[in-house]
Design a protein around this motif. Structure first.
Motif, short mmCIF file in Angstrom:
data_model
loop_
_atom_site.label_atom_id
_atom_site.label_comp_id
_atom_site.label_asym_id
_atom_site.label_seq_id
_atom_site.Cartn_x
_atom_site.Cartn_y
_atom_site.Cartn_z
N UNK A 1 0.77 -1.18 -0.13
CA UNK A 1 -0.05 0.06 0.02
C UNK A 1 0.74 1.20 0.09
N UNK A 2 0.26 2.25 0.26
CA UNK A 2 1.18 3.50 0.43
C UNK A 2 2.44 3.38 1.32
N UNK A 3 3.33 4.03 1.05
CA UNK A 3 4.63 3.96 1.49
C UNK A 3 5.36 2.76 1.16
N UNK A 4 4.93 1.82 0.31
CA UNK A 4 5.71 0.50 -0.01
C UNK A 4 6.06 0.71 -1.64
N UNK A 5 7.19 0.21 -1.86
CA UNK A 5 7.71 0.07 -3.11
C UNK A 5 7.62 -1.56 -3.48
N UNK A 6 6.92 -1.87 -4.51
CA UNK A 6 6.54 -3.27 -4.74
C UNK A 6 7.21 -3.55 -6.19
N UNK A 7 7.98 -4.77 -6.28
CA UNK A 7 8.45 -5.01 -7.48
C UNK A 7 7.82 -6.49 -8.03
N UNK A 8 7.77 -6.69 -9.34
CA UNK A 8 7.10 -7.84 -10.00
C UNK A 8 8.06 -8.50 -10.66
N UNK A 9 8.44 -9.64 -10.58
CA UNK A 9 9.48 -10.40 -11.43
C UNK A 9 8.68 -11.20 -12.51
N UNK B 1 -3.57 -0.22 -7.89
CA UNK B 1 -4.60 0.05 -7.45
C UNK B 1 -4.67 0.02 -5.67
N UNK B 2 -3.48 -0.53 -5.09
CA UNK B 2 -3.38 -0.51 -3.74
C UNK B 2 -2.74 0.97 -3.59
N UNK B 3 -2.30 1.72 -4.49
CA UNK B 3 -1.59 2.79 -4.22
C UNK B 3 -0.31 2.95 -3.82
N UNK B 4 0.53 1.92 -4.07
CA UNK B 4 1.83 1.63 -3.61
C UNK B 4 2.43 2.84 -4.19
N UNK B 5 3.62 3.29 -3.62
CA UNK B 5 4.32 4.47 -4.14
C UNK B 5 4.98 3.97 -5.36
N UNK B 6 5.75 2.87 -5.30
CA UNK B 6 6.38 2.42 -6.62
C UNK B 6 5.75 1.18 -6.98
N UNK C 1 2.59 -0.02 -14.04
CA UNK C 1 3.77 0.07 -13.61
C UNK C 1 4.42 1.39 -13.45
N UNK C 2 5.24 2.00 -12.33
CA UNK C 2 5.99 3.17 -12.48
C UNK C 2 7.28 3.07 -13.15
N UNK C 3 7.89 2.07 -12.92
CA UNK C 3 9.38 1.81 -13.51
C UNK C 3 9.31 0.48 -14.07
N UNK C 4 10.30 0.41 -15.08
CA UNK C 4 10.77 -1.02 -15.73
C UNK C 4 12.15 -1.26 -15.54
N UNK C 5 12.58 -2.40 -14.95
CA UNK C 5 13.83 -2.97 -15.07
C UNK C 5 14.11 -4.28 -16.00
#
Length: 361
Positions: free
Chosen positions: A183-191, A206-211, A230-234
């Motif tokens: 949720x807010x305040x958390x950065x989430x990665x998806x591999x 939708x959970x409004x994670x920071x990243x 996604x807000x970023x791509x690696x």
């Protein structure tokens, strides 16, 4: 070919489906379901998704299945018959996932983790353990009988075809985000941006994670990941990308990986005190130095689908936030073509098979 007589079979009816034969080539096969008990419902299947687990089972990657075996655990259809306790649900459009029974009394069941119950029954390659017997068969078929407690009403604003992957890919990625307080305040990665990963990105957004960071070895997924939220791509093959993202994500959902995956490098993306949640099943044992966990208080945990409440909450969340899997539909009559399509890695991002009942739904 028909199954041989067993006392736990209802010989007044025959269900037909596509059964494994020890090769990826499925063949038409009929079986007698167990008698309709007071807590059972019979579902006329209109849709069934194809999951990577189905493919692994068909090909023997998880061990040889008894022959014949009907797989499929992303099932949607209409209740057309029911035992005494569920007569009021006849006519409902419902979904069925991987677990179709549990004891209801153990520590895991009372904690609403029925998927961990030692007496649970999976939708295929298993038996019912409620004392009435009967073998379980999956959703690559025209009908299925399961316990009514483990079927979920499909929200009216979700199409039946789109609902199917939610019963596995949806809850598998939704549950760990809830459990680990995304949720807010958390950065989430998806591999891995595939059948599971494309759902995980949508939930986290939708959970409004920071990243919300999409991590993939395929740069072709970059633009699609942004569309998903996604807000970023690696690019996991790019050393500079991996270096820049080191120790930056609080929770990483690992949905897929290469056979030669560098687990130490992937774990290095997790922030101090963070978690790597393993959703996919590596076919070989993992080899990671203990220091990777100890010196940064990082943990690697597993997550298995979700219990009944979690599945219901997931469907409600999807309906409320307009979250849907990206699907391709194919007729179940072309089951082998659909399976081949998935095995070749072509779908964006999930294949859902439709039966003749889909036209009537």
């Amino acid at each position: 070919m028909m199954s041989t007589f067993k006392p736990s079979e209802d010989h007044s009816v025959t269900f037909t489906g596509w059964a494994s034969t020890g090769t990826p080539n499925l063949k038409p096969w009929g079986y007698h379901p167990r008698p309709l008990g007071p807590k059972d419902v019979e579902i006329e299947i209109s849709h069934c998704g194809i999951c990577g687990t189905d493919i692994h089972c068909i090909t023997g990657a998880f061990g040889a299945l008894p022959e014949p075996e009907i797989v499929g655990h992303e099932i949607v259809g209409k209740i057309v018959a029911a035992g005494a306790e569920f007569q009021n649900r006849i006519g409902e459009h419902v979904g069925v996932g991987a677990v179709v029974d549990a004891c209801g009394d153990c520590k895991d069941c009372t904690a609403r983790n029925e998927q961990l119950c030692s007496k649970k029954s999976f939708i295929f390659n298993d038996t019912f353990k409620d004392g009435h017997g009967g073998k379980t068969y999956g959703g690559f078929a025209d009908r299925v009988r399961v316990h009514g407690d483990f079927v979920y009403k499909i929200p009216e604003n979700i199409s039946l075809a789109e609902a199917a992957p939610l019963l596995c890919a949806g809850v598998t990625t939704f549950a760990p985000l809830i459990q680990h307080q995304a949720g807010p305040g958390k950065s989430i990665g998806v591999i891995g941006i595939g059948g599971l990963g494309h759902m995980a990105i949508q939930w986290a957004a939708a959970m409004k994670c920071d990243e919300v960071v999409a991590i993939s070895s395929s740069d072709s997924k970059r633009e699609e990941s942004k569309k998903l939220g996604a807000t970023k791509f690696i690019d996991s093959k790019n050393p500079e990308d991996m270096k820049a993202a080191a120790q930056s994500m609080d929770i990483i959902l690992c949905t897929s990986f290469a056979k030669d995956a560098d687990w130490a490098a992937l774990l290095n993306l997790v922030a101090n005190n963070g978690k790597m949640v393993l959703l996919g099943l590596p076919e070989a044992p993992l080899s990671i130095e203990a220091g990777a966990f100890v010196f940064r208080q990082v943990s690697m945990v597993g997550s298995l689908i979700g219990g009944k409440k979690m599945t219901g909450d997931m469907l409600d969340f999807a309906a409320k936030h307009n979250i849907r899997p990206w699907i391709e539909t194919m007729p179940m009559s072309d089951c082998n073509a659909a399976v081949k399509h998935v095995m070749e890695g072509r779908p964006r991002y999930r294949v859902v098979m439709e039966t003749g009942a889909a036209v009537r739904a």
